[in-house]
Design an enzyme around this catalytic site. Structure first.
Site, short mmCIF file in Angstrom:
data_model
loop_
_atom_site.label_atom_id
_atom_site.label_comp_id
_atom_site.label_asym_id
_atom_site.label_seq_id
_atom_site.Cartn_x
_atom_site.Cartn_y
_atom_site.Cartn_z
N CYS A 118 62.94 48.81 72.31
CA CYS A 118 64.37 49.10 72.46
C CYS A 118 64.64 50.40 73.23
O CYS A 118 65.76 50.65 73.65
CB CYS A 118 65.05 49.16 71.10
SG CYS A 118 64.75 47.69 70.12
N HIS A 257 71.52 53.24 71.02
CA HIS A 257 70.95 51.89 70.95
C HIS A 257 71.72 51.10 69.90
O HIS A 257 71.99 51.58 68.80
CB HIS A 257 69.47 52.01 70.57
CG HIS A 257 68.85 50.69 70.23
ND1 HIS A 257 69.04 49.57 71.01
CD2 HIS A 257 68.06 50.30 69.20
CE1 HIS A 257 68.38 48.56 70.46
NE2 HIS A 257 67.79 48.97 69.36
N ASN A 287 71.43 43.14 68.55
CA ASN A 287 70.44 44.07 69.10
C ASN A 287 69.72 43.38 70.27
O ASN A 287 68.95 42.45 70.06
CB ASN A 287 69.46 44.45 67.99
CG ASN A 287 68.39 45.43 68.47
OD1 ASN A 287 68.25 45.68 69.66
ND2 ASN A 287 67.64 45.97 67.52
C1 LIG Z 1 67.38 44.61 58.16
C2 LIG Z 1 68.45 45.35 57.36
C3 LIG Z 1 69.83 44.96 57.85
C4 LIG Z 1 68.32 44.95 55.91
O1 LIG Z 1 69.28 45.64 55.16
P1 LIG Z 1 68.86 46.30 53.78
O2 LIG Z 1 70.08 46.86 53.18
O3 LIG Z 1 67.73 47.21 54.05
O4 LIG Z 1 68.44 45.04 52.96
P2 LIG Z 1 67.05 44.73 52.27
O5 LIG Z 1 65.99 44.45 53.29
O6 LIG Z 1 66.77 45.81 51.28
O7 LIG Z 1 67.39 43.40 51.52
C5 LIG Z 1 68.35 43.37 50.51
C6 LIG Z 1 68.50 41.95 50.04
O8 LIG Z 1 69.17 41.20 51.06
C7 LIG Z 1 68.41 40.03 51.34
N1 LIG Z 1 68.62 39.68 52.75
C8 LIG Z 1 67.89 40.06 53.83
N2 LIG Z 1 68.42 39.50 54.92
C9 LIG Z 1 69.47 38.77 54.54
C10 LIG Z 1 70.41 37.98 55.22
N3 LIG Z 1 70.38 37.83 56.56
N4 LIG Z 1 71.36 37.39 54.51
C11 LIG Z 1 71.45 37.52 53.19
N5 LIG Z 1 70.58 38.25 52.47
C12 LIG Z 1 69.60 38.87 53.15
C13 LIG Z 1 67.00 40.40 51.03
O9 LIG Z 1 66.22 39.25 50.80
C14 LIG Z 1 67.17 41.24 49.79
O10 LIG Z 1 67.34 40.39 48.71
P3 LIG Z 1 66.66 40.73 47.28
O11 LIG Z 1 67.27 42.04 46.87
O12 LIG Z 1 67.06 39.57 46.45
O13 LIG Z 1 65.20 40.83 47.57
C15 LIG Z 1 68.28 46.87 57.47
O14 LIG Z 1 67.12 47.28 56.81
C16 LIG Z 1 68.21 47.32 58.89
O15 LIG Z 1 69.12 47.12 59.66
N6 LIG Z 1 67.11 47.97 59.28
C17 LIG Z 1 66.93 48.39 60.65
C18 LIG Z 1 66.51 47.21 61.44
C19 LIG Z 1 66.69 47.42 62.90
O16 LIG Z 1 67.78 47.63 63.34
N7 LIG Z 1 65.60 47.32 63.64
C20 LIG Z 1 65.57 47.44 65.02
C21 LIG Z 1 65.49 48.88 65.37
S1 LIG Z 1 65.17 49.03 67.05
#
Ligand SMILES: CC(C)(COP(=O)(O)OP(=O)(O)OC[C@H]1O[C@@H](n2cnc3c(N)ncnc32)[C@H](O)[C@@H]1OP(=O)(O)O)[C@@H](O)C(=O)NCCC(=O)NCCS
Length: 330
Positions: A118, A257, A287
């Site tokens: 990215c 980004h 993204n």
């Molecule tokens: C991926 C992201 C949105 C997840 O959000 P989060 O608040 O960290 O959520 P978690 O991974 O802790 O998951 C929380 C719950 O949501 C669930 N979940 C994950 N994706 C889901 C979706 N698309 N829809 C519904 N539920 C979802 C998980 O399974 C988890 O459930 P559980 O508590 O029963 O296990 C977040 O971590 C994020 O944006 N990280 C950065 C990723 C990114 O941008 N990467 C590229 C950088 S260049």
């Protein structure tokens, strides 16, 4: 301080392309167990664009490049270097830059790909600046293009809702009219690379007929990536401002980004830049990895948010890990 910081470097043309096909959060509700509400509140994303069958990262880049060349008032034949950022190339070989070059009718330019995930566009600005510093007559076409939807595991709801396809392009020269690249700084930490991967490289010794494994697709520890993204984007932005004797008061617009609205808000908070000076368009595109920053620049210009005279701070973070920041004075 490198000598190249004293050489003028102008970003003269901007262009962006996103495919016609749009996948909304409601469309994704039919593919994986997710909801528009979850995706919107956790990421800010409402929809993303997807390349059509037979349309590749090189096609998207060529479209963006045509617009960037027109914006710069230049012909493809004037280009001396095509440098292309992508982590989703059309092929391992030939490189995507050569394919873009061919689609634009350019022959004889130096053409190569690089992968900073990215952070690709900001890394590309740094390389383009080095090229024009060494060769002031160079006319560099920087493209950043991704076909991320081709490498998403549509059964993994934690990743498949985040990414989209698209491309951005710029023309960079040592002289002429255009945004002045005041500074750019890039960094990385390969120790953390395992937290965000796309396989399919030669480390997995696939044999003909083997089933494709999960490793072939985007795999990510979202929580850890989130923390590192906020910390590093804010820190490198601060560093670039400080080494130029500037503060965030001197920045008219932050173009970060476009990964996640919560990451963007946290970076803005850390830097003390109010939300009205932070450009966000991830609700429309998701993204798009390397393409996200040039896509946002072109979009901000088209929407009249980015205007002549503004100093813009770019901040990126991506797999590798890689990150970077740049100051562009329009
Ligand atoms: C991926 C992201 C949105 C997840 O959000 P989060 O608040 O960290 O959520 P978690 O991974 O802790 O998951 C929380 C719950 O949501 C669930 N979940 C994950 N994706 C889901 C979706 N698309 N829809 C519904 N539920 C979802 C998980 O399974 C988890 O459930 P559980 O508590 O029963 O296990 C977040 O971590 C994020 O944006 N990280 C950065 C990723 C990114 O941008 N990467 C590229 C950088 S260049």
């Amino acid at each position: 301080m490198t000598a190249s910081r004293d050489i003028a470097c102008r970003v003269r043309g901007f262009g962006a392309y996103t495919p016609v096909d749009v996948l909304t959060n409601f469309d994704l509700e039919k593919i994986v167990e997710t909801t528009d509400e979850w995706i919107t509140t956790r990421t800010g994303i409402k929809q993303r664009h997807r390349l059509a069958e037979g349309q590749n990262a090189s096609d998207a880049a060529a479209e963006a490049a045509r617009l960037a060349l027109a914006d710069a008032g230049m012909e493809p034949g004037e280009i001396t270097h095509v440098i292309n950022a992508t982590c989703t190339p059309d092929y391992l070989c030939p490189n995507t830059a050569c394919l873009i070059e061919a689609k634009l009718g350019i022959v004889g330019a130096m053409a190569f790909d690089f992968n900073a995930a990215c952070s690709g566009y900001v890394y590309g600005l740094s390389m383009a600046r080095a090229i024009v510093a060494a060769q002031p007559e160079a006319r560099v076409l920087l493209t950043a293009t991704e076909a991320l939807t081709r490498r998403l595991n549509w059964a993994d709801r934690s990743t498949c809702v985040l990414f989209g396809d698209g491309a951005g392009a710029s023309v960079i020269t040592a002289d002429g009219e255009g945004a002045l690249l005041e500074d750019v700084r890039c960094a990385s930490d390969g120790n953390l690379g395992g937290l965000l991967t796309i396989g399919g490289g030669t480390s997995t010794p696939y044999a003909k007929g083997d089933p494709i494994g999960d490793d072939f697709f985007v795999q990510m520890n979202g929580r850890d990536v989130f923390k590192h993204a906020v910390r590093n984007m804010a820190a490198i932005s601060q560093e670039v401002l400080e080494r130029n004797g500037l503060t965030t008061d001197d920045v008219a617009l932050l173009i970060p980004h476009q990964a996640n609205l919560r990451i963007i808000e946290a970076v803005g908070d850390r830097l003390g830049i109010p939300t009205e000076r932070v450009f966000v368009n991830l609700h429309e595109f998701g993204n798009t990895s390397a393409a996200s920053v040039p896509l946002a620049i072109a979009d901000a210009r088209a929407k009249g948010v980015l205007r002549p005279g503004m100093r813009v701070l770019l901040a990126t973070f991506g797999g590798g890990f890689t990150w970077g920041a740049a100051l562009l004075h329009f």
